[in-house]
Design a protein around this motif. Structure first.
Motif, PDB file in Angstrom:
ATOM      1  N   GLU A   1      52.523  -3.380   2.900  1.00  0.00           N
ATOM      2  CA  GLU A   1      51.329  -4.725   2.760  1.00  0.00           C
ATOM      3  C   GLU A   1      51.593  -4.605   1.522  1.00  0.00           C
ATOM      4  N   THR A   2      52.119  -6.580   1.553  1.00  0.00           N
ATOM      5  CA  THR A   2      52.725  -7.448   0.418  1.00  0.00           C
ATOM      6  C   THR A   2      51.268  -8.097   0.052  1.00  0.00           C
ATOM      7  N   ASP A   3      50.849  -8.408  -1.242  1.00  0.00           N
ATOM      8  CA  ASP A   3      50.287  -9.426  -1.919  1.00  0.00           C
ATOM      9  C   ASP A   3      48.629  -8.393  -1.736  1.00  0.00           C
ATOM     10  N   ALA A   4      48.958  -7.499  -1.110  1.00  0.00           N
ATOM     11  CA  ALA A   4      47.243  -6.944  -0.627  1.00  0.00           C
ATOM     12  C   ALA A   4      45.743  -6.697  -1.610  1.00  0.00           C
ATOM     13  N   PHE A   5      45.002  -6.775  -0.496  1.00  0.00           N
ATOM     14  CA  PHE A   5      43.955  -6.973  -1.765  1.00  0.00           C
ATOM     15  C   PHE A   5      43.533  -5.410  -2.624  1.00  0.00           C
ATOM     16  N   GLU A   6      42.945  -5.356  -3.966  1.00  0.00           N
ATOM     17  CA  GLU A   6      42.686  -4.550  -4.724  1.00  0.00           C
ATOM     18  C   GLU A   6      41.484  -5.157  -5.668  1.00  0.00           C
TER      19      GLU A   6
ATOM     20  N   LEU B   1      42.266 -15.300  -4.252  1.00  0.00           N
ATOM     21  CA  LEU B   1      42.729 -14.844  -3.178  1.00  0.00           C
ATOM     22  C   LEU B   1      43.447 -15.529  -2.018  1.00  0.00           C
ATOM     23  N   ASN B   2      44.088 -14.681  -1.560  1.00  0.00           N
ATOM     24  CA  ASN B   2      45.170 -14.752  -0.349  1.00  0.00           C
ATOM     25  C   ASN B   2      45.390 -14.417   0.662  1.00  0.00           C
ATOM     26  N   PRO B   3      45.372 -15.060   1.744  1.00  0.00           N
ATOM     27  CA  PRO B   3      45.594 -13.971   3.141  1.00  0.00           C
ATOM     28  C   PRO B   3      46.656 -12.402   2.391  1.00  0.00           C
ATOM     29  N   SER B   4      47.279 -12.046   2.894  1.00  0.00           N
ATOM     30  CA  SER B   4      47.610 -10.610   2.686  1.00  0.00           C
ATOM     31  C   SER B   4      48.742 -10.508   4.252  1.00  0.00           C
ATOM     32  N   PHE B   5      49.697  -9.888   4.326  1.00  0.00           N
ATOM     33  CA  PHE B   5      50.727  -9.547   5.886  1.00  0.00           C
ATOM     34  C   PHE B   5      51.119  -7.738   5.156  1.00  0.00           C
ATOM     35  N   ALA B   6      51.784  -7.096   6.748  1.00  0.00           N
ATOM     36  CA  ALA B   6      51.794  -6.312   6.647  1.00  0.00           C
ATOM     37  C   ALA B   6      52.827  -5.523   7.611  1.00  0.00           C
ATOM     38  N   ASN B   7      53.301  -4.933   7.412  1.00  0.00           N
ATOM     39  CA  ASN B   7      55.048  -4.752   9.120  1.00  0.00           C
ATOM     40  C   ASN B   7      54.483  -3.157   9.427  1.00  0.00           C
TER      41      ASN B   7
ATOM     42  N   LEU C   1      56.762   4.111  20.440  1.00  0.00           N
ATOM     43  CA  LEU C   1      57.165   4.053  19.169  1.00  0.00           C
ATOM     44  C   LEU C   1      56.837   2.925  19.369  1.00  0.00           C
ATOM     45  N   GLY C   2      55.623   1.661  17.891  1.00  0.00           N
ATOM     46  CA  GLY C   2      55.244   1.203  17.917  1.00  0.00           C
ATOM     47  C   GLY C   2      55.563   0.548  16.292  1.00  0.00           C
ATOM     48  N   TYR C   3      55.832  -0.797  16.411  1.00  0.00           N
ATOM     49  CA  TYR C   3      55.744  -2.053  15.161  1.00  0.00           C
ATOM     50  C   TYR C   3      55.066  -3.367  15.664  1.00  0.00           C
ATOM     51  N   ASN C   4      54.124  -3.320  14.620  1.00  0.00           N
ATOM     52  CA  ASN C   4      54.253  -4.787  14.901  1.00  0.00           C
ATOM     53  C   ASN C   4      53.416  -5.517  13.181  1.00  0.00           C
ATOM     54  N   ARG C   5      53.616  -6.743  13.116  1.00  0.00           N
ATOM     55  CA  ARG C   5      53.180  -6.779  12.008  1.00  0.00           C
ATOM     56  C   ARG C   5      51.567  -7.245  11.761  1.00  0.00           C
ATOM     57  N   ARG C   6      51.244  -7.504  10.933  1.00  0.00           N
ATOM     58  CA  ARG C   6      49.233  -7.763  10.101  1.00  0.00           C
ATOM     59  C   ARG C   6      48.876  -9.072   9.406  1.00  0.00           C
ATOM     60  N   ILE C   7      48.833  -9.577  10.098  1.00  0.00           N
ATOM     61  CA  ILE C   7      47.379 -10.302   8.625  1.00  0.00           C
ATOM     62  C   ILE C   7      46.256  -9.771   8.043  1.00  0.00           C
ATOM     63  N   ASN C   8      46.004  -9.569   7.010  1.00  0.00           N
ATOM     64  CA  ASN C   8      44.675  -9.343   6.233  1.00  0.00           C
ATOM     65  C   ASN C   8      43.835 -10.411   5.558  1.00  0.00           C
ATOM     66  N   ARG C   9      43.055 -11.310   5.817  1.00  0.00           N
ATOM     67  CA  ARG C   9      42.420 -12.768   5.624  1.00  0.00           C
ATOM     68  C   ARG C   9      41.120 -12.644   4.581  1.00  0.00           C
ATOM     69  N   PRO C  10      40.974 -13.253   3.278  1.00  0.00           N
ATOM     70  CA  PRO C  10      39.947 -12.725   2.823  1.00  0.00           C
ATOM     71  C   PRO C  10      38.915 -13.516   3.826  1.00  0.00           C
ATOM     72  N   ARG C  11      37.640 -12.598   3.339  1.00  0.00           N
ATOM     73  CA  ARG C  11      36.403 -13.053   4.052  1.00  0.00           C
ATOM     74  C   ARG C  11      35.816 -13.505   2.903  1.00  0.00           C
TER      75      ARG C  11
ATOM     76  N   GLU D   1      44.704 -10.189  13.268  1.00  0.00           N
ATOM     77  CA  GLU D   1      43.794  -9.696  11.853  1.00  0.00           C
ATOM     78  C   GLU D   1      43.698  -8.658  12.195  1.00  0.00           C
ATOM     79  N   GLY D   2      43.615  -7.662  10.656  1.00  0.00           N
ATOM     80  CA  GLY D   2      43.904  -6.595  10.220  1.00  0.00           C
ATOM     81  C   GLY D   2      44.826  -6.083  10.311  1.00  0.00           C
ATOM     82  N   THR D   3      44.878  -5.246   8.927  1.00  0.00           N
ATOM     83  CA  THR D   3      46.558  -4.710   8.750  1.00  0.00           C
ATOM     84  C   THR D   3      45.581  -3.146   9.324  1.00  0.00           C
TER      85      THR D   3
END
Length: 805
Positions: A606-611, A576-582, A543-553, A208-210
């Protein structure tokens, strides 16, 4: 010629490395931040020294010669090695220290640890030494941490990204409000031991937390015997409080207790100048707001750790927060047409809020190897609950506008089950674990409006409703790390299943022809990669890489509008759907004798980012004012670029400085209801702090903050600058400290925005809290003031080991 000139200086002063490991000999446990000092035999002056790392290991450089060595640790006997001769690289082996009975003595720290400890995937900041947050809140403390910003509304961002996950001791917690950040404006900063900023989380952490993770470590003493402190504060605007921390530690158990009460007043103000080019009865509304917020809060954090044997322990803890707040908002609205005054209305909203949060936690830890205590299994069970009730009465001076009575209730229960297994294998380490996080939140919203015909309040059927929201997250992970020469790596994989369920029940169902209920299920695979290459003993590249998710509250999903304003409302979006980020992060670290440099560049997509967008609802108030709606949507994509730089410079014992700078740029791309909300925005923020020791041992701390302008598809935000000052002095033989601090010295922490849409233009200025002056007195018993940050307790089990970090 210059190089040859310096050769006599650097060429003939050969130094040898002195290493060793310091442990608690009664428990065979490594002692972090034990100090080692080498003293001159002639005059006893300190030649060089250092402190141990998390594994109890130290390393210092000495020229050939004979010295007296001293190894020290708080509440332990001093180990002395006299007439020690070094003429080659030497390992002293394992040095055991025994516990010291009686009153603690102050330890002289030879090489004070810096304010930041850089690990493989995170930076750890000791905020306990920050004078400017004395008597303040957790939000105040976070606002002074590099890479972190707290905006005018109290919203927390990491590197300019508000999609940040906040943990308490490595776990989601009712202390953190299950995602709501309002609670951080009530909790005292004195409760914090340190803050971990995790920009490239490993697989052990929630996905959780992009924007990354902020892990808040609460204080928990582990010093033998009975000790503690009492702290009192007074301030203007009203800021009174008293806090106690006591700890009792024996060979078999450790009892810890923190208790606090505060009574605060937080005045604020705002101005909104809205213009309507197509308005007929008026074309401008000038709205002035005054906020008078006050609240009493009681906090308790207590527990006991029982050492079953040398290899296992059981800990039970209880957290409670009780809040009683009163917020009064007055709203003066003036309407104009062609520059001429038409009329005005006064709106008064009085809101009472009662908030109770409880958390019960149990932790079991089993170690399998006396020689390597990192080989362990930990299991956690946590139950949390919160009950919140808000009651508001809204009065309008215009006779055509009905008054309102609003009752909001929120009840949430959460269950957490977690197990982690860690198996070191030489320089390598294997980890695996499970986490189940299940929560159920019910929100009730009852709105009554005054009926002029019946002279009674009646339920508003278009708004009143109940909203039930469930979020269930089940996760498993595994990760493996190793160190091969100068190269270290940590590879992880995490699987999470997310279920989001929402059910909306209008009080008058026949008024609705749409079903707002949803039941969504998402599976996600989240890989993580963290690499380190050591360019030198005090220099590395990561060097770091991670994939994250942002769930709507829940408040982003609740479809019923807020009532804080008749003309500007916020409404959730159940679609509203969760967004995902690399995310990618490239970092560089370099340490010199007096300077520590940290830097990084990063990229995130980030795809499907909240705005959050504003739109005209097409509805009018009773006095013909357009109702503007603010709603969250899934925008198509967001790309974020950034770079940050941090410099710790400690040129002398009397001067410490910390400078950080963060630049970021993001590009959004997407359409909603035929409107293009794509935009490009860049901004930056910088922070500088200095700590100066004045004559008579008075400490003077200065914190300066500046955030550059920002812009999105609709709104431009002006820059913000603020300055904090603090002074402190130890008294009563260093058993007490008195301090005075001023937050926002020039009263300049204000958000000025300019918004342009097709239907209106808005020019606004908002100040959440005015300048604060606070005086604090802390008295310590059986513990001296310590400048070093020694081991203060567990970090919630989320420590990923060294691996060259």
């Amino acid at each position: 010629m210059i190089i040859l000139a310096f050769l006599p200086i650097v060429g003939f002063a050969q130094k040898y490395e002195l290493t060793g490991k310091v442990i608690d000999k009664s428990m065979d446990y490594p002692l972090e931040y034990a100090s080692i000092s080498a003293k001159s035999i002639e005059d006893g002056s300190i030649v060089n020294g250092g402190v141990t790392n998390r594994k109890g290991v130290f390393s210092i450089q000495l020229e050939k010669g004979t010295y007296n060595l001293e190894i020290e640790y708080i509440s332990f006997e001093v180990k002395e090695i006299n007439n020690f001769t070094i003429n080659k690289d030497t390992d002293l082996g394992t040095i055991g220290l025994g516990a010291k009975a009686g009153e603690l003595d102050e330890v002289t720290v030879v090489a004070e640890t810096t304010q930041v400890d850089v690990r493989l995937d995170k930076k750890i900041y000791n905020v306990g030494k920050d004078l400017t947050t004395a008597g303040g809140t957790v939000s105040d403390a976070l606002g002074n941490v590099p890479s972190v910003t707290v905006d005018i509304d109290g919203a927390i961002s990491l590197r300019g990204n508000s999609n940040v996950r906040i943990l308490i001791n490595g776990k989601p917690s009712s202390v953190a409000g299950y995602g709501s950040q309002d609670v951080f404006q009530q909790l005292p900063a004195e409760a914090i031991e340190s803050v971990e900023v995790i920009t490239s989380p490993s697989a052990r952490y929630d996905a959780e937390g992009t924007g990354g993770i902020i892990n808040i470590i609460l204080k928990r003493e582990k010093t033998l015997g009975f000790n503690g402190s009492v702290r009192g504060t007074v301030g203007s605007p009203r800021n009174t409080g008293i806090y106690t921390d006591v700890n009792l530690r024996s060979d078999n158990f450790n009892i810890f207790n923190s208790l606090g009460f505060s009574d605060r007043k937080r005045p604020g103000n705002a101005v909104f100048d809205n213009r309507y080019p197509n308005g007929e009865s008026f074309d401008r509304i000038l709205e002035t707001r005054e906020y008078d917020r006050s609240g009493e809060n009681f906090n308790l954090n207590t527990g006991i750790e029982y050492f079953i044997d040398d290899m296992s322990s059981l800990t039970g803890s209880f957290f409670m927060r009780l809040g009683d707040d009163l917020d009064v908002t007055t709203n003066d609205s003036q309407r104009f047409l062609d520059g001429n005054f038409i009329d005005r209305s006064l709106r008064s909203e009085g809101e009472t809020e009662e908030d109770a949060r409880y958390q019960y936690s149990f932790n079991y830890e089993k170690r399998f190897d006396k020689e390597n205590r990192d080989h362990k299994l930990t299991a956690d069970i946590q139950y949390s609950s919160s009950d919140e009730t808000k009651s508001a009465i809204i009065d309008e001076t215009l006779e055509t506008i009905p008054g309102q009575d609003i009752l909001e209730t929120e009840d949430e229960k959460s269950y957490l089950v977690q197990a982690d297994y860690v198996r070191p294998m030489g320089d390598a380490q294997f980890e695996a674990g499970f986490r189940g996080d299940y929560s159920d939140q019910t929100q009730g919203f009852l709105v009554e409006r005054f009926n002029f015909e019946t002279n009674e309040f009646e339920i508003d059927p278009d708004i009143s409703s109940d909203f039930d929201f469930q979020q269930n997250v089940t996760a498993v992970y595994t990760q493996y790390g190793d160190k091969m020469g100068k190269f270290s790596y940590l590879l992880g994989l995490r699987y999470e299943n997310t279920q989001l369920k929402g059910k909306t029940t209008p009080l008058v169902p026949e008024n609705f022809d749409r079903n707002f209920d949803f039941d969504k299920n998402f599976d996600g695979i989240f890989p993580t990669v963290n690499l380190v290459y050591e360019l030198g003993e005090e220099e590395n590249v990561t060097l770091g890489y991670n994939r994250r998710i942002n769930r709507p509250r829940s408040w982003y999903l609740n479809p019923f509008p807020s009532q804080s304003s008749r003309t500007n409302v916020f409404q959730g979006n159940p679609d509203l759907n969760p967004s995902f980020a690399n995310a990618f992060d490239l970092g560089y670290l370099k340490r010199w004798e007096k300077i520590t440099l940290t830097s990084s560049v990063y990229f995130q997509r980030e795809t499907d980012a909240f705005e959050r967008v504003q739109r005209d609802t097409g509805r009018d108030t009773q006095d013909n004012i357009d109702i503007i709606e603010n709603i969250p949507i899934n925008l198509s994509t967001e790309q974020r670029y950034g770079a940050e730089l941090g410099v710790l410079y400690n040129p002398a014992k009397w001067l410490r400085t910390n400078l950080s700078f963060n630049y970021f740029k993001f590009e959004t791309d997407g359409n909603f209801e035929g409107i293009d909300y794509g935009a490009t925005n860049e901004s930056y923020f910088g922070r500088f702090s200095s700590n100066i020791i004045l004559p008579w041992k008075i400490q003077w701390q200065t914190n300066a903050f500046y955030r550059g302008p920002r812009e999105n598809a609709q709104t431009k935000t002006d820059p913000i600058a603020s300055l904090d000052l603090a002074f402190s002095k130890d008294i009563l033989n260093d058993n007490a400290t008195i301090s005075l601090n001023v937050r926002d010295l020039f009263n300049s922490r204000r958000r000025d925005q300019f918004t342009v849409t097709d239907n209106f233009i808005s020019d606004s200025s908002f100040q959440w809290r005015e300048r604060q002056i606070t005086a604090t007195l802390v008295y310590r018993f059986n513990q001296k003031k310590r400048e070093q940050n020694r081991r203060g307790g567990d970090s919630g089990g989320d420590d990923d080991g060294d691996f060259g970090g």
